[in-house]
Design a protein around this motif. Structure first.
Motif, PDB file in Angstrom:
ATOM      1  N   ASP A  24       0.760  -1.115   0.234  1.00  0.00           N
ATOM      2  CA  ASP A  24      -0.560  -0.230   0.121  1.00  0.00           C
ATOM      3  C   ASP A  24       0.852   1.348   0.210  1.00  0.00           C
ATOM      4  O   ASP A  24       0.442   2.179  -0.598  1.00  0.00           O
ATOM      5  CB  ASP A  24      -0.595  -0.267   1.591  1.00  0.00           C
ATOM      6  CG  ASP A  24      -2.232   0.271   1.355  1.00  0.00           C
ATOM      7  OD1 ASP A  24      -2.620   0.484  -0.006  1.00  0.00           O
ATOM      8  OD2 ASP A  24      -3.130   0.682   1.762  1.00  0.00           O
ATOM      9  N   GLU A  25       2.464   1.430   0.408  1.00  0.00           N
ATOM     10  CA  GLU A  25       2.986   2.555   0.914  1.00  0.00           C
ATOM     11  C   GLU A  25       3.815   3.118  -0.665  1.00  0.00           C
ATOM     12  O   GLU A  25       3.407   3.514  -0.754  1.00  0.00           O
ATOM     13  CB  GLU A  25       4.143   2.563   2.018  1.00  0.00           C
ATOM     14  CG  GLU A  25       4.835   3.635   2.263  1.00  0.00           C
ATOM     15  CD  GLU A  25       5.938   2.605   3.294  1.00  0.00           C
ATOM     16  OE1 GLU A  25       6.811   3.892   3.617  1.00  0.00           O
ATOM     17  OE2 GLU A  25       5.762   2.214   4.102  1.00  0.00           O
ATOM     18  N   PHE A  26       3.842   1.080  -1.039  1.00  0.00           N
ATOM     19  CA  PHE A  26       4.841   1.397  -2.414  1.00  0.00           C
ATOM     20  C   PHE A  26       3.730   2.271  -3.247  1.00  0.00           C
ATOM     21  O   PHE A  26       3.845   3.429  -4.473  1.00  0.00           O
ATOM     22  CB  PHE A  26       5.289   0.409  -2.939  1.00  0.00           C
ATOM     23  CG  PHE A  26       5.497   0.175  -4.262  1.00  0.00           C
ATOM     24  CD1 PHE A  26       6.753   0.574  -4.691  1.00  0.00           C
ATOM     25  CD2 PHE A  26       4.572  -0.199  -5.743  1.00  0.00           C
ATOM     26  CE1 PHE A  26       7.620   0.924  -5.763  1.00  0.00           C
ATOM     27  CE2 PHE A  26       5.358  -0.247  -6.070  1.00  0.00           C
ATOM     28  CZ  PHE A  26       6.270  -0.110  -7.104  1.00  0.00           C
ATOM     29  N   ALA A  27       2.725   1.172  -3.146  1.00  0.00           N
ATOM     30  CA  ALA A  27       1.298   2.750  -4.452  1.00  0.00           C
ATOM     31  C   ALA A  27       1.122   3.437  -3.564  1.00  0.00           C
ATOM     32  O   ALA A  27       1.441   4.456  -5.293  1.00  0.00           O
ATOM     33  CB  ALA A  27       0.231   1.733  -4.800  1.00  0.00           C
ATOM     34  N   LEU A  38       0.417   4.175 -12.281  1.00  0.00           N
ATOM     35  CA  LEU A  38      -0.166   3.730 -11.086  1.00  0.00           C
ATOM     36  C   LEU A  38      -1.718   2.964 -11.480  1.00  0.00           C
ATOM     37  O   LEU A  38      -1.474   1.644 -11.450  1.00  0.00           O
ATOM     38  CB  LEU A  38      -0.460   4.460  -9.922  1.00  0.00           C
ATOM     39  CG  LEU A  38      -1.284   3.396  -8.644  1.00  0.00           C
ATOM     40  CD1 LEU A  38      -0.464   2.704  -7.957  1.00  0.00           C
ATOM     41  CD2 LEU A  38      -2.040   4.487  -8.348  1.00  0.00           C
ATOM     42  N   GLN A  39      -1.698   3.857 -13.042  1.00  0.00           N
ATOM     43  CA  GLN A  39      -3.199   2.768 -13.108  1.00  0.00           C
ATOM     44  C   GLN A  39      -2.213   1.937 -14.190  1.00  0.00           C
ATOM     45  O   GLN A  39      -2.886   1.025 -14.343  1.00  0.00           O
ATOM     46  CB  GLN A  39      -3.178   4.123 -14.677  1.00  0.00           C
ATOM     47  CG  GLN A  39      -3.528   5.552 -13.538  1.00  0.00           C
ATOM     48  CD  GLN A  39      -4.723   6.331 -15.175  1.00  0.00           C
ATOM     49  OE1 GLN A  39      -3.756   6.795 -15.980  1.00  0.00           O
ATOM     50  NE2 GLN A  39      -5.242   7.009 -14.475  1.00  0.00           N
ATOM     51  N   VAL A  47      -3.826  -2.890  -6.757  1.00  0.00           N
ATOM     52  CA  VAL A  47      -3.966  -1.687  -6.412  1.00  0.00           C
ATOM     53  C   VAL A  47      -4.605  -0.771  -5.541  1.00  0.00           C
ATOM     54  O   VAL A  47      -6.313  -0.867  -6.760  1.00  0.00           O
ATOM     55  CB  VAL A  47      -2.729  -0.261  -7.177  1.00  0.00           C
ATOM     56  CG1 VAL A  47      -1.639  -1.258  -7.075  1.00  0.00           C
ATOM     57  CG2 VAL A  47      -3.125  -0.194  -8.392  1.00  0.00           C
ATOM     58  N   ARG A  48      -5.118   0.132  -4.713  1.00  0.00           N
ATOM     59  CA  ARG A  48      -6.152   0.963  -4.408  1.00  0.00           C
ATOM     60  C   ARG A  48      -6.243   1.443  -5.299  1.00  0.00           C
ATOM     61  O   ARG A  48      -5.220   1.625  -6.239  1.00  0.00           O
ATOM     62  CB  ARG A  48      -6.204   1.852  -2.960  1.00  0.00           C
ATOM     63  CG  ARG A  48      -5.832   0.865  -1.399  1.00  0.00           C
ATOM     64  CD  ARG A  48      -5.322   1.625  -0.966  1.00  0.00           C
ATOM     65  NE  ARG A  48      -5.844   1.443   0.245  1.00  0.00           N
ATOM     66  CZ  ARG A  48      -6.596   1.302   1.445  1.00  0.00           C
ATOM     67  NH1 ARG A  48      -8.064   1.593   1.215  1.00  0.00           N
ATOM     68  NH2 ARG A  48      -5.926   0.559   1.962  1.00  0.00           N
ATOM     69  N   THR A  49      -7.548   2.459  -5.797  1.00  0.00           N
ATOM     70  CA  THR A  49      -7.904   3.781  -6.673  1.00  0.00           C
ATOM     71  C   THR A  49      -7.578   4.767  -6.220  1.00  0.00           C
ATOM     72  O   THR A  49      -7.253   5.139  -4.877  1.00  0.00           O
ATOM     73  CB  THR A  49      -9.420   3.582  -6.879  1.00  0.00           C
ATOM     74  OG1 THR A  49      -9.831   4.171  -5.618  1.00  0.00           O
ATOM     75  CG2 THR A  49      -9.807   2.046  -7.201  1.00  0.00           C
TER      76      THR A  49
END
Length: 130
Positions: A24-27, A38-39, A47-49
């Protein structure tokens, strides 16, 4: 990745998906540096939106208004110029307005509409350096 594929096979969305804190931190760092990267990554790995990251950030504690002694010591050697201006800050924890931008501690303001009178009456001084 296996959990994402399992959800896709069952036709279930990614709601309430638990991400590893390091992933999560990396993303999030990747999102800050390059949203396009990221997209691209999100097409191949879970990954989170963007919206999910913003919601998570909104729940974090705010930066404290009062600077600790340790930070004051390191800032006291700094000649950073500031834009001298008064700002009213709403502290959600204390449910009160504070006037910031001056020398010293933030000043509690009972009536934000009467700022000019308060500044002149108490003789507050604008800060020009950290």
């Amino acid at each position: 990745m296996v959990t994402k594929l399992d959800r896709e096979e069952r036709g279930v969305g990614m709601q309430n998906f638990k991400y590893a804190p390091s992933w999560d931190e990396f993303a999030n760092v990747l999102r800050i540096h390059s949203p396009q990267a990221l997209q691209f990554l999100s097409k191949h790995l879970p990954v989170r939106t963007e919206r999910s990251f913003r919601e998570k950030e909104s729940r974090r504690p705010r930066f404290p208004m009062i600077i600790s002694t340790l930070v004051q010591t390191s800032l006291s050697r700094d000649d950073t110029k500031l834009y001298a201006a008064w700002r009213v800050f709403w502290d959600a924890n204390k449910q009160a307005h504070y006037l910031v931008g001056g020398v010293g501690e933030p000043y509690l303001v009972a009536d934000p509409d009467a700022l000019r009178e308060i500044i002149e009456e108490v003789k507050l001084t604008l800060a020009t350096k950290m």
